[in-house]
Design a protein around this motif. Structure first.
Motif, PDB file in Angstrom:
ATOM      1  N   GLY A   1       1.134   4.113  -2.562  1.00 53.22           N
ATOM      2  CA  GLY A   1       0.995   5.291  -2.299  1.00 53.22           C
ATOM      3  C   GLY A   1       1.976   6.560  -2.824  1.00 53.22           C
ATOM      4  O   GLY A   1       1.788   7.288  -3.334  1.00 53.22           O
TER       5      GLY A   1
ATOM      6  N   TYR B   1       1.665   7.006  -6.555  1.00 53.85           N
ATOM      7  CA  TYR B   1       0.654   7.663  -6.762  1.00 53.85           C
ATOM      8  C   TYR B   1       1.322   9.109  -6.309  1.00 53.85           C
ATOM      9  O   TYR B   1       0.882   9.984  -7.343  1.00 53.85           O
ATOM     10  CB  TYR B   1      -0.385   7.230  -5.910  1.00 53.85           C
ATOM     11  CG  TYR B   1      -1.511   8.374  -6.147  1.00 53.85           C
ATOM     12  CD1 TYR B   1      -2.481   8.247  -7.012  1.00 53.85           C
ATOM     13  CD2 TYR B   1      -2.265   9.103  -5.029  1.00 53.85           C
ATOM     14  CE1 TYR B   1      -3.418   8.942  -7.130  1.00 53.85           C
ATOM     15  CE2 TYR B   1      -3.192  10.022  -5.088  1.00 53.85           C
ATOM     16  CZ  TYR B   1      -4.012   9.917  -6.319  1.00 53.85           C
ATOM     17  OH  TYR B   1      -4.914  10.543  -6.188  1.00 53.85           O
ATOM     18  N   GLN B   2       1.700   9.482  -5.419  1.00 55.27           N
ATOM     19  CA  GLN B   2       2.272  10.752  -4.880  1.00 55.27           C
ATOM     20  C   GLN B   2       3.359  11.260  -5.936  1.00 55.27           C
ATOM     21  O   GLN B   2       3.318  12.600  -6.124  1.00 55.27           O
ATOM     22  CB  GLN B   2       2.993  10.725  -3.356  1.00 55.27           C
ATOM     23  CG  GLN B   2       1.816  10.380  -2.403  1.00 55.27           C
ATOM     24  CD  GLN B   2       0.644  11.697  -2.471  1.00 55.27           C
ATOM     25  OE1 GLN B   2       0.906  12.600  -2.629  1.00 55.27           O
ATOM     26  NE2 GLN B   2      -0.395  11.224  -1.800  1.00 55.27           N
TER      27      GLN B   2
ATOM     28  N   LEU C   1       0.852  -1.107  -0.115  1.00 55.37           N
ATOM     29  CA  LEU C   1       0.178  -0.019   0.192  1.00 55.37           C
ATOM     30  C   LEU C   1       0.894   1.223   0.070  1.00 55.37           C
ATOM     31  O   LEU C   1       0.431   2.249  -0.747  1.00 55.37           O
ATOM     32  CB  LEU C   1      -1.002   0.022   1.299  1.00 55.37           C
ATOM     33  CG  LEU C   1      -2.313  -0.697   0.987  1.00 55.37           C
ATOM     34  CD1 LEU C   1      -2.865  -0.688   2.563  1.00 55.37           C
ATOM     35  CD2 LEU C   1      -3.223  -0.248  -0.058  1.00 55.37           C
ATOM     36  N   LEU C   2       1.805   1.373   1.149  1.00 52.31           N
ATOM     37  CA  LEU C   2       2.841   2.400   0.774  1.00 52.31           C
ATOM     38  C   LEU C   2       3.491   2.672  -0.559  1.00 52.31           C
ATOM     39  O   LEU C   2       3.411   3.952  -0.734  1.00 52.31           O
ATOM     40  CB  LEU C   2       3.907   1.959   1.826  1.00 52.31           C
ATOM     41  CG  LEU C   2       4.854   3.225   2.377  1.00 52.31           C
ATOM     42  CD1 LEU C   2       4.100   4.365   2.957  1.00 52.31           C
ATOM     43  CD2 LEU C   2       5.822   2.622   3.273  1.00 52.31           C
TER      44      LEU C   2
END
Lengths: 176, 262
Positions: free
Chosen positions: B103, B106-107, B99-100
């Motif tokens: 994330g 995505y960031q 997930l990280l």
């Protein structure tokens, strides 16, 4: 632990729920099985099968249709009867066994670890023979009132109340 | 009293045994929900019959319990439980790190996107600034032109087309006090590559004396075609010739485009 307390644990499939379920009911259900199936190994197979069924089908149990114990009792009787039929016994359950549950006492003599802390078996020996037969057929073997009436040559209308009287004797002894 | 009769009938025992028809069963279940007395009676019957049957059960070895648990894939014992837990936390760990990563990815793409937007906006901004500067320049030029035209102290000298360019024409705005000279060259054709118009102030007496007051460099770029040239104090006439870029010391009379007297 009551059935009402146990049920949510069973539905959550908690491991301790299985231990509780087994502790509370395995003896009662095993007596039903061994009363119908004399072969020890086959009886144990059925016991395993019954607990697997209870555990896996607990979602299908409907609380508004009856007691959890009654639901398990029906699963147990059906599994034992299916086992007998698969072994080539006559398919009428009335021919299953001429023995009643009291004979289990004789069989258990070889088992060293049996304790009867409440002296219940001794009490049962003092029960009226009619009561032993009625409880054996209705409760242990799952006969209908009609079948029990035929088997015991007892008027159909009295089966229910006779059984009630027998259970009352039992309850008086157990103080429940 | 009704419930007492119901209880005495013996139907509750058969209910616990599981021997009733479906409709009878539903009836008892409904009654037991409404009537606590019946409910209590059912529980007592159940307790008695479980006690009775349990006491007649042959001994069940502990291995049965373990066998069933194994079939149900229920773990048992502390070590297994611990391993199970660490597996569980490992799964959580993996899930969390995935997930990280997602994330972060995505960031990262978001930041890139934002950076691109900033760059685009910066470009647009500088373009706009250029446009603004351009417009301001044009505006100033226009103002200058208007001021020149409106200035009543200016002497306006119309220059007429000559032999080389009969249709050419130009205007000189000359402030005799400040000596400032503007040329309106909008009537002149665009000079060919490498050539420039040169402005001359002329003295007619005692003899024709031309003095250069500048060339019209960047003719194309000056949209208003009004040019400021050098000051002059004593002109009697003005002339415009086409000269090589940078201008000539003396006018090339064959390339005299326009001429006019003050």
């Amino acid at each position: 632990m009551t059935q009402e307390e146990l049920l949510p644990l069973l539905l959550r499939k908690e491991e301790r729920a299985f231990t509780l379920l087994y502790d509370m009911y395995s003896k009662s259900l095993f007596s039903i099985i061994t009363n119908l199936i004399s072969d020890r190994e086959e009886a144990e197979d059925v016991l395993q099968e019954v607990f697997v069924k209870i555990w896996k089908n607990i979602e299908t149990y409907n609380q508004s249709k009856g007691r959890l114990y009654t639901w398990m009792l029906n699963i147990t009787r059906n599994a034992a009867i299916d086992k007998l039929r698969s072994k080539g016994f006559n398919n009428s359950q009335k021919n299953l066994s001429s023995d009643n549950f009291v004979h289990l006492l004789d069989d258990s003599n070889k088992l060293t670890n049996r304790i009867d802390s409440i002296g219940l078996r001794e009490f049962v020996n003092k029960l009226k023979p009619k009561c032993i037969q009625l409880i054996d057929l209705l409760f242990f073997k799952g006969f209908t009132q009609q079948e029990a009436s035929d088997e015991l040559k007892m008027p159909l209308g009295t089966v229910k109340t006779q059984n009630r009287n027998c259970i009352n004797d039992l309850r008086n002894f157990l103080k429940v | 009293m009704e419930s007492k009769e119901y209880i005495e009938s013996g139907i509750l025992e058969l209910y616990v045994y599981g021997l009733l028809s479906e409709s009878e069963n539903d009836e008892v279940a409904a009654m037991s929900n409404k009537n606590p007395e019946i409910k209590t009676e059912i529980l007592a019957i159940e307790k008695a019959i479980i006690n009775l049957s349990s006491s007649f059960s042959p001994f069940i070895s502990h291995s049965q319990f373990e066998k069933i648990k194994a079939q149900l894939e229920l773990k048992h014992g502390k070590v297994v439980t611990m391993r199970d837990r660490s597996n569980w936390s490992a799964y959580i760990g993996w899930a969390a790190s995935i997930l990280l990563l997602i994330g972060i990815g995505y960031q990262y793409s978001k930041v890139n996107q934002a950076n691109n937007q900033v760059a685009t906006i910066e470009k647009e901004k500088s373009k706009l600034q250029e446009t603004v500067v351009d417009l301001e320049t044009k505006n100033k030029q226009t103002e200058t032109v208007l001021n020149v035209v409106r200035d009543e102290t200016n002497t306006v000298v119309a220059l007429a087309g000559q032999a080389v360019a009969p249709t050419a024409k130009a205007k000189i705005y000359w402030n005799k006090q400040t000596q400032v000279v503007y040329v309106d060259a909008s009537g002149l054709p665009t000079p060919p590559e490498g050539k420039e118009y040169q402005i001359w102030s002329l003295k007619l007496q005692p003899q024709l004396t031309p003095t250069s007051i500048g060339t019209l460099a960047n003719f194309k770029d000056n949209r208003s075609k009004v040019f400021a040239v050098e000051k002059t104090g004593d002109a009697e006439a003005f002339g415009i010739t086409l000269e090589p870029a940078g201008g000539s010391p003396t006018p090339t009379m064959e390339q005299l485009y326009t001429l006019g007297k003050v």
